[in-house]
Design a protein around this motif. Sequence first.
Motif, PDB file in Angstrom:
ATOM      1  N   SER A 102       0.839  -1.189   0.000  1.00 56.35           N
ATOM      2  CA  SER A 102       0.000   0.000   0.000  1.00 56.35           C
ATOM      3  C   SER A 102       0.874   1.238   0.000  1.00 56.35           C
ATOM      4  N   SER A 103       0.257   2.373  -0.356  1.00 57.70           N
ATOM      5  CA  SER A 103       1.006   3.625  -0.390  1.00 57.70           C
ATOM      6  C   SER A 103       1.462   4.045   1.000  1.00 57.70           C
ATOM      7  N   THR A 104       0.639   3.724   2.020  1.00 59.48           N
ATOM      8  CA  THR A 104       1.013   4.072   3.396  1.00 59.48           C
ATOM      9  C   THR A 104       2.266   3.330   3.831  1.00 59.48           C
TER      10      THR A 104
ATOM     11  N   ASN B 120       4.482   1.982   1.868  1.00 63.98           N
ATOM     12  CA  ASN B 120       5.595   2.420   1.041  1.00 63.98           C
ATOM     13  C   ASN B 120       6.165   3.740   1.548  1.00 63.98           C
ATOM     14  N   THR B 121       5.282   4.633   1.986  1.00 63.98           N
ATOM     15  CA  THR B 121       5.724   5.906   2.567  1.00 63.98           C
ATOM     16  C   THR B 121       6.490   5.670   3.854  1.00 63.98           C
ATOM     17  N   TYR B 122       5.982   4.759   4.676  1.00 64.06           N
ATOM     18  CA  TYR B 122       6.667   4.425   5.931  1.00 64.06           C
ATOM     19  C   TYR B 122       8.067   3.881   5.660  1.00 64.06           C
TER      20      TYR B 122
ATOM     21  N   ARG C 149      11.778   2.873  -3.700  1.00 61.47           N
ATOM     22  CA  ARG C 149      10.418   3.068  -3.164  1.00 61.47           C
ATOM     23  C   ARG C 149       9.603   3.999  -4.070  1.00 61.47           C
ATOM     24  N   THR C 150      10.293   4.893  -4.767  1.00 63.72           N
ATOM     25  CA  THR C 150       9.606   5.838  -5.644  1.00 63.72           C
ATOM     26  C   THR C 150       9.586   5.368  -7.097  1.00 63.72           C
ATOM     27  N   GLY C 151      10.095   4.161  -7.329  1.00 64.10           N
ATOM     28  CA  GLY C 151      10.095   3.616  -8.681  1.00 64.10           C
ATOM     29  C   GLY C 151      11.229   4.081  -9.549  1.00 64.10           C
TER      30      GLY C 151
END
Length: 222
Positions: A1-3, A5-7, A124-126
């Motif tokens: 999830s984006s959450t 991935n942000t973590y 993480r940002t591709g």
Amino acid sequence: SSTMNTYLFVYDLMQFCGHSWIFTNMIIRFMSFGKDSLADTFYSIGLVMRLCQLLSILEILHILVGIDKSRLFPRFLQITERIIVLFVVINSQEEVQGKYVVCILFFLWNLLDVVRYTYNMLARTGIYYLPLTWLNFSLCIPLYPLSVLAKAFAICVSLPYFESFGTYSIKLPFPFAFSIYFPYVLKMYLLVLFIGMCFIIQNLFSERKTHLGTGSIKKKRS
């Protein structure tokens, strides 16, 4: 999830900042004071180093809960090796903290981690840069065995102090009549350290083949 991935991005960023500060500090101190800076490396950067290594324990949790797809056992071995050498061997013996091997060990650890966390943050940002990808999965192959040798040397240097001071050695009272002589534990751990090194190097080659294969690179670049 984006959450998640942000973590993970924030986690990698924190580790990158910590290890970059240590690495930069070591280089500046060496350029300013030369060999004199090596003896007090632990006193100047030891606190941040301990914080970064304690924080790295979260990586085991990341794999266990499934938000990190790395293999558990190799990562567990690498993290526990550092925790044992840093906290049990170096931190507990002040006489060892001033040895040059501590500076060499910290330099190797931080060089590897600055590259690894930089790669992880961008991933993480591709974003995948081929030179950075190559460096991340290639640099560890020669440097990890060197770090293991430095760990082993640090343990060997510490043995006379553990023998003299009796640190962590335990003698249970009657009726148990059982004792744990910690220098023997460290000597046995040296064997575990080198056996683990063979396993981890094999895993490093496997990861390099997976990420630097032609198909993987083309897919990431596209």
